[in-house]
Design a protein around this motif. Structure first.
Motif, PDB file in Angstrom:
ATOM      1  N   ARG A 110      14.875 -31.865   8.531  1.00  0.00           N
ATOM      2  CA  ARG A 110      15.535 -30.796   9.289  1.00  0.00           C
ATOM      3  C   ARG A 110      16.652 -30.381   8.353  1.00  0.00           C
ATOM      4  NH1 ARG A 110      21.136 -30.108  10.774  1.00  0.00           N
ATOM      5  NH2 ARG A 110      21.182 -28.737  12.569  1.00  0.00           N
ATOM      6  N   HIS A 151      26.824 -28.104   1.875  1.00  0.00           N
ATOM      7  CA  HIS A 151      28.144 -28.659   1.553  1.00  0.00           C
ATOM      8  C   HIS A 151      28.036 -30.169   1.408  1.00  0.00           C
ATOM      9  CE1 HIS A 151      27.571 -27.968   5.916  1.00  0.00           C
ATOM     10  NE2 HIS A 151      27.870 -29.242   5.989  1.00  0.00           N
ATOM     11  N   HIS A 166      22.599 -31.505  19.249  1.00  0.00           N
ATOM     12  CA  HIS A 166      23.904 -32.180  19.234  1.00  0.00           C
ATOM     13  C   HIS A 166      25.080 -31.223  19.130  1.00  0.00           C
ATOM     14  CE1 HIS A 166      22.750 -31.232  15.219  1.00  0.00           C
ATOM     15  NE2 HIS A 166      23.938 -31.538  14.771  1.00  0.00           N
ATOM     16  N   ASP A 167      24.810 -29.917  19.040  1.00  0.00           N
ATOM     17  CA  ASP A 167      25.891 -28.934  18.914  1.00  0.00           C
ATOM     18  C   ASP A 167      26.077 -28.108  20.180  1.00  0.00           C
ATOM     19  OD1 ASP A 167      26.315 -29.593  16.225  1.00  0.00           O
ATOM     20  OD2 ASP A 167      24.824 -28.151  15.522  1.00  0.00           O
ATOM     21  N   ASP A 216      20.027 -28.450   7.330  1.00  0.00           N
ATOM     22  CA  ASP A 216      21.246 -28.019   8.015  1.00  0.00           C
ATOM     23  C   ASP A 216      21.777 -26.691   7.479  1.00  0.00           C
ATOM     24  OD1 ASP A 216      23.564 -29.019   9.762  1.00  0.00           O
ATOM     25  OD2 ASP A 216      24.613 -28.577   7.892  1.00  0.00           O
ATOM     26  N   ALA A 217      22.197 -25.832   8.387  1.00  0.00           N
ATOM     27  CA  ALA A 217      23.069 -24.691   8.080  1.00  0.00           C
ATOM     28  C   ALA A 217      22.616 -23.844   6.882  1.00  0.00           C
ATOM     29  CB  ALA A 217      24.493 -25.210   7.833  1.00  0.00           C
ATOM     30  N   ARG A 238      27.169 -35.791  23.093  1.00  0.00           N
ATOM     31  CA  ARG A 238      26.863 -36.852  22.117  1.00  0.00           C
ATOM     32  C   ARG A 238      27.137 -38.235  22.696  1.00  0.00           C
ATOM     33  NH1 ARG A 238      29.472 -33.922  16.682  1.00  0.00           N
ATOM     34  NH2 ARG A 238      27.989 -32.178  16.672  1.00  0.00           N
ATOM     35  N   GLN A 291      34.711 -30.362   4.041  1.00  0.00           N
ATOM     36  CA  GLN A 291      33.293 -30.100   3.727  1.00  0.00           C
ATOM     37  C   GLN A 291      33.182 -28.923   2.743  1.00  0.00           C
ATOM     38  OE1 GLN A 291      32.565 -29.927   8.058  1.00  0.00           O
ATOM     39  NE2 GLN A 291      30.634 -30.971   7.661  1.00  0.00           N
ATOM     40  N   TYR A 327      27.822 -35.075   8.938  1.00  0.00           N
ATOM     41  CA  TYR A 327      27.455 -33.820   8.270  1.00  0.00           C
ATOM     42  C   TYR A 327      28.396 -33.550   7.089  1.00  0.00           C
ATOM     43  CZ  TYR A 327      23.796 -32.900  11.605  1.00  0.00           C
ATOM     44  OH  TYR A 327      22.632 -32.992  12.336  1.00  0.00           O
ATOM     45  N   GLU A 332      17.653 -24.953  10.058  1.00  0.00           N
ATOM     46  CA  GLU A 332      18.580 -24.510  11.100  1.00  0.00           C
ATOM     47  C   GLU A 332      19.128 -23.141  10.747  1.00  0.00           C
ATOM     48  OE1 GLU A 332      22.686 -25.885  13.334  1.00  0.00           O
ATOM     49  OE2 GLU A 332      22.595 -25.792  11.158  1.00  0.00           O
ATOM     50  N   PHE A 366      32.737 -24.954   6.844  1.00  0.00           N
ATOM     51  CA  PHE A 366      32.985 -25.775   8.037  1.00  0.00           C
ATOM     52  C   PHE A 366      34.370 -26.414   7.886  1.00  0.00           C
ATOM     53  CE2 PHE A 366      28.495 -24.990   7.897  1.00  0.00           C
ATOM     54  CZ  PHE A 366      28.217 -24.671   9.215  1.00  0.00           C
ATOM     55  N   PHE A 379      35.101 -24.033  12.042  1.00  0.00           N
ATOM     56  CA  PHE A 379      35.775 -24.997  12.908  1.00  0.00           C
ATOM     57  C   PHE A 379      37.223 -24.574  13.123  1.00  0.00           C
ATOM     58  CE2 PHE A 379      32.978 -28.870  11.478  1.00  0.00           C
ATOM     59  CZ  PHE A 379      31.919 -28.348  12.200  1.00  0.00           C
ATOM     60  N   ASP A 435      32.997 -34.913   9.950  1.00  0.00           N
ATOM     61  CA  ASP A 435      32.111 -34.155  10.844  1.00  0.00           C
ATOM     62  C   ASP A 435      30.941 -35.058  11.263  1.00  0.00           C
ATOM     63  OD1 ASP A 435      30.930 -32.142  12.318  1.00  0.00           O
ATOM     64  OD2 ASP A 435      30.080 -31.095  10.580  1.00  0.00           O
ATOM     65  N   VAL A 445      21.430 -31.945   4.210  1.00  0.00           N
ATOM     66  CA  VAL A 445      22.615 -31.084   4.353  1.00  0.00           C
ATOM     67  C   VAL A 445      22.929 -30.443   2.995  1.00  0.00           C
ATOM     68  CG1 VAL A 445      25.005 -30.997   5.190  1.00  0.00           C
ATOM     69  CG2 VAL A 445      23.451 -32.739   6.081  1.00  0.00           C
ATOM     70  N   ARG A 456      31.905 -30.646  20.976  1.00  0.00           N
ATOM     71  CA  ARG A 456      30.516 -31.102  21.064  1.00  0.00           C
ATOM     72  C   ARG A 456      30.388 -32.555  21.511  1.00  0.00           C
ATOM     73  NH1 ARG A 456      29.241 -29.238  15.060  1.00  0.00           N
ATOM     74  NH2 ARG A 456      31.169 -30.426  14.855  1.00  0.00           N
TER      75      ARG A 456
HETATM   76  C1  NOJ Z   1      25.126 -27.740  11.773  1.00  0.00           C
HETATM   77  C2  NOJ Z   1      25.093 -29.106  12.382  1.00  0.00           C
HETATM   78  O1  NOJ Z   1      24.120 -29.135  13.382  1.00  0.00           O
HETATM   79  C3  NOJ Z   1      26.485 -29.391  12.895  1.00  0.00           C
HETATM   80  O2  NOJ Z   1      26.538 -30.554  13.677  1.00  0.00           O
HETATM   81  C4  NOJ Z   1      27.405 -29.487  11.714  1.00  0.00           C
HETATM   82  O3  NOJ Z   1      28.741 -29.639  12.177  1.00  0.00           O
HETATM   83  C5  NOJ Z   1      27.330 -28.230  10.846  1.00  0.00           C
HETATM   84  N1  NOJ Z   1      25.983 -27.763  10.633  1.00  0.00           N
HETATM   85  C6  NOJ Z   1      27.929 -28.495   9.505  1.00  0.00           C
HETATM   86  O4  NOJ Z   1      27.097 -29.359   8.769  1.00  0.00           O
END
Ligand code: NOJ
Length: 460
Positions: free
Chosen positions: A216, A115, A354-355, A218-219, A422, A186, A75, A286, A182, A162, A72, A112, A418
């Motif tokens: 920042r 996971h 980026h998403d 993540d998730a 990128r 992961q 990530y 996030e 995800f 995903f 990923d 992160v 995505r």
């Molecule tokens: C959010 C991230 O912004 C994304 O790019 C990523 O695929 C997922 N979390 C899993 O980490």
């Protein structure tokens, strides 16, 4: 819009850097390549810090640059406290910190916690047996069996983000399933385990000791799950064949349980430890809001932790329709709520990342994108700018043979995924837009890079 200080009940609040900061979001693979392999890296970023500074930016956020098999694109972290050789070395990162410091640019990095990669040593060990040191570091569940059958079935109906297949993967060595919110590569960490929480806090300490200014995160919303693992309910708005399959269920049990707030608060309390308490450290988490009451979802974060240390991303720039009356209502509700709660709440706006599709494509045309930029840069709090947004970079068409994104590969309704957002930064009219001196780029350059690039716009 009244200014934040005029709404504040405490005129003596010290101005902290996140209040009013402009944060430039760097996707390290795509900003600048320094060694000709077609993939951006840390030395590339260092070489562009003067440009970043010239935009009036106060801070950068770097998407992951840690060792990773790149299932990923970073990530999926295989080692939390190092740098993937694709991006350079830990010394390069230290140099980046120094160079950013000289320019008075704060550095936030991606953390992160939900996971890891399936190649992380914790997971490799955890998957071996049910009684090793890491056995309980991930979310393992026994299978279900249908009556009269000995074929193991996933413990519940949860689906991954995903592609919307089962979020459970069978591991014969343990005769159990592990959860992956995800990609299958992961596995989710088990946040109910205090050892896991401490390990992630150690990761934070490692980077804070090097000198980063914040994270920042993540998730985070996925960190709180139903401890009984009940099924998720069907999503009544989902239409098969039209929608992304990962939206087929309402994720009321697989995410968003209030433990999330406790876990994030616990992480943020690292900032209060003796070593760090005098620094101005900050984290932005996030979390995509509940679609029916986004401001209430944001407030849940502010009220559950110290707002001087943590803010949720405000994704109004992504979720609120581009209509003046809609924006007025949203801003009024958001800032009334935060200002009434505490003068310390920091809003944290992002109009792209980026998403998500590039701002200019989502919003429709150049003039609207300019207005969005004015709005973003005049709202109180932090403004996040995704690299390339400042020159109006577009989504780029990705031919099927170039598709990298796991979300796209597993999702027939999102053929481009995505990758279109990128693509390499468009610096100049040179070959590959000045992004690399090599013979290739990891994703194709935008077709319009000769007309739309930094060099051209700097002369405009
Ligand atoms: C959010 C991230 O912004 C994304 O790019 C990523 O695929 C997922 N979390 C899993 O980490």
């Amino acid at each position: 819009m009244q200014s934040k200080s005029s709404l504040s009940d405490s005129p003596t609040i010290k101005e902290r850097w996140p209040e009013g900061a402009i944060v430039y979001h760097i996707y390290p693979r795509s900003l600048q390549d320094s060694n000709g392999d077609g993939i951006g890296d840390l030395q590339g970023i260092i070489s562009r810090l003067d440009y970043i500074k010239s935009l009036g930016v106060n801070a950068v956020w770097l998407s992951p640059f840690y060792p990773s098999p790149m299932a990923d694109f970073g990530y999926d972290v295989a080692e939390f406290c190092d740098v993937d050789p694709i991006f350079g070395t830990l010394d390069d990162f230290k140099q980046l910190l120094q160079e950013a410091g000289k320019r008075d640019i704060k550095v936030m990095i991606d953390l992160v916690p939900n996971h890891t990669s399936d190649e992380h040593p914790w997971f490799i060990e955890s998957a071996k047996s049910r009684d090793n040191k890491y056995a309980d570091w991930y979310i393992w569940q026994d299978p279900k069996f249908e009556e009269g059958s000995s074929v193991p079935q996933p413990p519940n109906n949860w689906i991954d983000m995903f592609g919307g297949e089962s979020a459970w993967q069978w591991v014969p060595a343990r005769q159990q399933y592990y959860l992956h919110t995800f990609d299958v590569r992961q596995p989710d960490l088990n946040w109910t385990n205090p050892e896991v929480r401490e390990a992630i806090k150690d990761v934070m300490r490692f980077w804070l000791d090097l000198g980063v200014d914040g994270f920042r995160v993540d998730a985070v919303y996925f960190m709180g799950k139903d401890p009984m693992f009940d099924d998720d309910l069907d999503n009544p708005y989902y239409e098969e064949g039209r929608d992304d399959r990962s939206n087929a269920l309402r994720r009321e049990n697989s995410q968003g349980w209030p433990m999330v707030y406790g876990y994030v608060r616990e992480m943020s309390e690292v900032f209060k430890e003796d070593k760090y308490k005098d620094k101005e450290l900050f984290m932005v988490v996030e979390t995509y809001p509940d679609r029916h009451n986004s401001v209430a979802s944001y407030m849940a974060f502010y009220v559950s932790m110290d707002p001087k240390l943590v803010a949720p991303f405000n994704f109004g720039g992504i979720t609120v329709p581009w209509e003046a009356h809609e924006w007025r209502k949203f801003l009024k509700t958001f800032h009334t709520a935060t200002d009434h709660y505490s003068p310390h709440c920091v809003a944290s706006y992002a109009f792209g990342n980026h998403d998500l599709p590039r701002l200019i494509d989502r919003i429709g045309h150049e003039a609207a994108a300019r207005s969005a930029a004015v709005l973003l840069l005049t709202l109180p709090g932090m403004a996040f700018i995704y690299y390339g947004e400042e020159i109006g970079m577009h989504n780029v068409d990705i031919p099927p043979e170039f598709v990298h994104d796991p979300q796209a590969k597993r999702n027939p309704h999102q053929p481009a995924g995505r990758d279109p957002v990128r693509t390499p930064m468009q610096w100049s009219t040179e070959k590959y837009g000045g992004f690399t001196t090599g013979d290739t780029t990891w994703l194709p350059m935008a077709a319009d890079f000769r007309d739309n690039n930094v060099a051209v716009q700097e002369k405009d």
